[in-house]
Design an enzyme around this catalytic site. Structure first.
Site, PDB file in Angstrom:
ATOM      1  N   PRO A 285      -1.995 -22.176  64.814  1.00 21.73           N
ATOM      2  CA  PRO A 285      -1.465 -22.410  66.163  1.00 21.73           C
ATOM      3  C   PRO A 285      -2.475 -21.993  67.226  1.00 21.73           C
ATOM      4  CG  PRO A 285      -0.505 -20.416  65.228  1.00 21.73           C
ATOM      5  CD  PRO A 285      -1.323 -21.047  64.147  1.00 21.73           C
TER       6      PRO A 285
ATOM      7  N   GLN B 215       5.190 -22.068  66.091  1.00 25.75           N
ATOM      8  CA  GLN B 215       4.825 -20.647  66.250  1.00 25.75           C
ATOM      9  C   GLN B 215       5.491 -20.092  67.508  1.00 25.75           C
ATOM     10  OE1 GLN B 215       2.240 -19.677  68.861  1.00 25.75           O
ATOM     11  NE2 GLN B 215       2.925 -17.587  68.518  1.00 25.75           N
TER      12      GLN B 215
ATOM     13  N   TYR C  69       5.988 -16.403  69.991  1.00 28.85           N
ATOM     14  CA  TYR C  69       5.775 -14.997  70.337  1.00 28.85           C
ATOM     15  C   TYR C  69       7.101 -14.494  70.886  1.00 28.85           C
ATOM     16  CZ  TYR C  69       0.634 -15.675  70.686  1.00 28.85           C
ATOM     17  OH  TYR C  69      -0.685 -15.922  70.445  1.00 28.85           O
TER      18      TYR C  69
ATOM     19  N   THR D  16       4.526 -14.741  65.502  1.00 32.41           N
ATOM     20  CA  THR D  16       3.274 -13.983  65.654  1.00 32.41           C
ATOM     21  C   THR D  16       3.596 -12.594  66.192  1.00 32.41           C
ATOM     22  OG1 THR D  16       2.062 -16.019  66.021  1.00 32.41           O
ATOM     23  CG2 THR D  16       1.005 -13.998  66.782  1.00 32.41           C
TER      24      THR D  16
ATOM     25  N   HIS E  11      -5.916 -12.535  64.178  1.00 37.28           N
ATOM     26  CA  HIS E  11      -5.909 -13.381  65.370  1.00 37.28           C
ATOM     27  C   HIS E  11      -7.335 -13.846  65.704  1.00 37.28           C
ATOM     28  CE1 HIS E  11      -2.564 -14.268  68.304  1.00 37.28           C
ATOM     29  NE2 HIS E  11      -3.558 -14.842  68.942  1.00 37.28           N
TER      30      HIS E  11
ATOM     31  N   ARG F  82      -9.222 -11.637  68.126  1.00 39.57           N
ATOM     32  CA  ARG F  82      -8.847 -11.722  69.545  1.00 39.57           C
ATOM     33  C   ARG F  82      -7.899 -10.592  69.943  1.00 39.57           C
ATOM     34  NH1 ARG F  82     -10.140 -17.118  71.335  1.00 39.57           N
ATOM     35  NH2 ARG F  82      -8.375 -17.524  72.704  1.00 39.57           N
TER      36      ARG F  82
ATOM     37  N   GLY G  32      -8.780 -22.419  62.611  1.00 41.52           N
ATOM     38  CA  GLY G  32      -8.578 -22.295  64.052  1.00 41.52           C
ATOM     39  C   GLY G  32      -9.730 -22.867  64.867  1.00 41.52           C
ATOM     40  N   ARG G  33     -10.622 -21.991  65.326  1.00 39.24           N
ATOM     41  CA  ARG G  33     -11.677 -22.401  66.267  1.00 39.24           C
ATOM     42  C   ARG G  33     -12.478 -23.646  65.850  1.00 39.24           C
ATOM     43  NH1 ARG G  33     -11.998 -16.698  66.507  1.00 39.24           N
ATOM     44  NH2 ARG G  33     -11.933 -15.781  68.600  1.00 39.24           N
TER      45      ARG G  33
END
Ligand SMILES: Cc1cc2nc3c(=O)[nH]c(=O)nc-3n(C[C@H](O)[C@H](O)[C@H](O)COP(=O)(O)O)c2cc1C
Length: 386
Positions: free
Chosen positions: A85, A135, A137, A163, A276, A279, A330-331
Site C-alpha cells: 500500500p 489498508q 490506519y 498498519t 515501513h 520510514r 513498494g518503492r
C-alpha cells in the site's frame, strides 16, 4: 483494460528507473517516495541486509519448466509478490493507481490500496477486477475507520491490512525541507519545482490534482491530515477491528516476536513483517533480520507477508527462504511509473519476474513453493530450519 502495454525501452534496471524518475518528477514528490525517516540509513540497510543473504547454486537438475504461482489466503496468484500500500500514488504520475491496477490484472496479483489512496477503494476494486486488498490506519477518529470497513465489506473486499507502525510519524527531513504536506501548501518554492517539471505539471493539471479519495468520498466529511497523531491505537483497538471485520485481517508493520504472538492470539489471519521501508523508527533493525525470528516464534504454518527493501526477484526468493509466504513491493513500482509511466511499470515487473524465474532455476528448483531455508548458502541460517 485490454490494450497492450509495451515495456519501456528507456529502462534496463531499477537503478535506471530511479534515476529517470528523479529527473522527471518534481523534487518534492521524488523525495516523498524515495525518502525515509531521520538519517535514511534504515532504508539502505533493508536492502543491504537482503544482499548479504547468499544463495547456494545447485547443478545438474532439470529446471527447464518453472512455476512462479503461489496461493495466499486460498487465492491462486500467478506470482509470489503483490503491491504494497502506498498513499498518494498519483503524485508520482497521473493515473499511477490505474497502472498498478492494470498490472494487478495482467499478472493476477494483489494490489493493496492505501487508506490515503488517490483513487477510492470502490474504484480500485473495480479497476483490479476484485484483486485489491484494503489498508487502514487508525487515526484519532475510529468512526471513519469503521465507515471504511463498511464500505469495503459492501464493495466485496476480502482482505484488510491494518498498519500499526505509525502511532507517531517519524520526521522526514526531505519532506520538511521541500515543504511537502497533505493537504498541500503551494508557495514560491513548490511553484518553482512544478515550473521546472512542466511535463509532470501539465499532465497533472489535465488529469486532476491528486487527492486522498477515500476521504473525499466519505459521508462523514473526514479530512486527511498526514501529520495527525495515531498514537491512541492500542491492543483494544486491534480487538475491536477484529470483531468488526470478518474477512482476512493482516497486521502490517510488525518487527517483534512478542508482538507477533499477541497478534496471533487476538486472531489476526496474517502478519506483515515490515519496518515501513525505513520510514518509521529510524534506529530499527532491517526488516529481513526480524523475519526469521518472527517465523520461528509463530511456527511454520502462520501466514507471513514481508516487505521493506525488496529490489529484485532475487530479494523475493531470499525473503521466501527466510520464512515469508508472500512478498510485497513498494518503492520500485513508484520509480518505474515516475520514470516512464505504464511502460516503465511493465518493464520493471518483467525484470523482476525474469529474475525470479532465473534465480529459482539456478538454486536448482522448479517451483516457487519448494523454497525453504535450505537454499541459503550461509551455514548459520541453514541450521535454523524453518
Ligand atoms: C510513497 C510511499 C507511501 C506509502 N504509503 C503507505 C500507506 O499509505 N500505508 C502503509 O501501510 N504503508 C505505506 N508505505 C509503506 C509501504 O507499504 C511499504 O511498507 C514500504 O514501501 C516497503 O519498503 P520499500 O518500498 O523500501 O521496499 C508507503 C511507502 C512509500 C514509499
Amino acid at each position: 483494460m485490454s490494450e497492450k502495454i509495451i515495456p519501456s525501452k528507456k529502462i534496463h534496471s531499477l537503478e535506471d528507473a530511479r534515476n529517470l524518475s528523479k529527473k522527471r518528477l518534481p523534487k518534492m514528490f521524488f523525495d516523498f517516495v524515495d525518502g525515509a525517516s531521520g538519517d535514511e540509513k534504515l532504508c539502505e540497510l533493508n536492502s543491504t541486509a537482503l544482499d548479504q543473504i547468499r544463495l547456494e547454486p545447485r547443478v545438474l537438475r532439470n529446471v527447464e519448466k518453472r512455476n512462479l504461482s503461489k496461493k495466499f489466503f486460498g487465492v491462486n496468484y500467478d506470482l509470489p509478490f503483490g503491491f504494497a500500500p502506498m498513499g498518494m500514488c498519483n503524485l508520482t504520475w497521473p493515473g499511477a493507481d490505474k497502472m498498478l491496477a492494470k498490472e494487478s490484472i495482467i499478472n493476477n496479483i494483489p494490489t493493496c490500496v492505501s487508506m490515503a489512496s488517490t483513487t477510492s477503494l470502490e474504484k480500485m476494486y473495480e479497476f483490479t477486477e476484485g484483486r485489491s486488498w484494503l489498508q487502514l490506519y487508525i487515526f484519532q477518529d475510529e468512526k471513519f475507520v469503521m465507515e471504511l470497513l463498511d464500505r469495503a465489506k459492501k464493495t466485496g473486499y476480502k482482505t484488510l491490512v491494518l498498519t500499526v507502525d505509525v502511532p507517531i510519524q517519524f520526521r522526514r527531513a526531505k519532506d520538511d525541507k521541500n515543504g511537502f504536506t497533505v493537504p498541500f501548501k503551494i508557495g514560491p518554492k513548490q511553484f518553482f519545482d512544478f515550473a521546472t517539471h512542466p511535463n509532470w505539471s501539465i499532465s497533472t493539471l489535465l488529469y486532476g490534482i491528486p487527492k486522498p479519495m477515500n476521504y473525499e468520498t466519505s459521508k462523514g466529511g473526514n479530512k486527511f491530515v498526514r501529520s495527525e497523531s495515531r498514537g491512541s491505537t492500542d491492543w483494544e483497538t486491534l480487538k475491536r477491528i477484529r470483531n468488526a471485520w470478518k474477512g482476512n485481517l493482516v497486521v502490517k508493520g510488525v518487527m517483534s516476536q512478542d508482538d507477533s504472538l499477541k497478534i496471533k492470539d487476538i486472531g489476526a489471519d496474517a502478519i506483515q513483517v515490515s519496518n515501513h521501508g525505513g520510514r518509521q523508527l529510524e534506529s530499527a533493525t532491517s526488516a529481513i533480520n526480524a523475519l526469521p525470528l518472527i517465523r520461528k516464534a509463530l511456527g511454520p504454518e502462520f501466514p507471513l507477508i514481508f516487505d521493506s527493501g525488496i529490489r529484485s526477484g532475487g530479494d523475493i526468493i531470499r525473503a521466501l527462504a527466510f520464512g515469508a509466504d508472500y512478498v510485497m513491493i513498494g518503492r520500485p513500482l513508484m520509480y518505474a511509473i515516475g520514470a516512464d509511466g505504464a511502460q516503465g511499470l511493465r518493464k520493471i515487473i518483467e525484470i523482476i519476474k525474469g529474475e525470479l524465474s532465473t534465480t529459482l532455476g539456478l538454486v536448482g528448483l522448479t517451483d516457487i513453493n519448494e523454497i525453504t531455508s535450505e537454499i541459503i548458502a550461509q551455514k548459520f541460517f541453514k541450521d535454523m530450519k524453518y
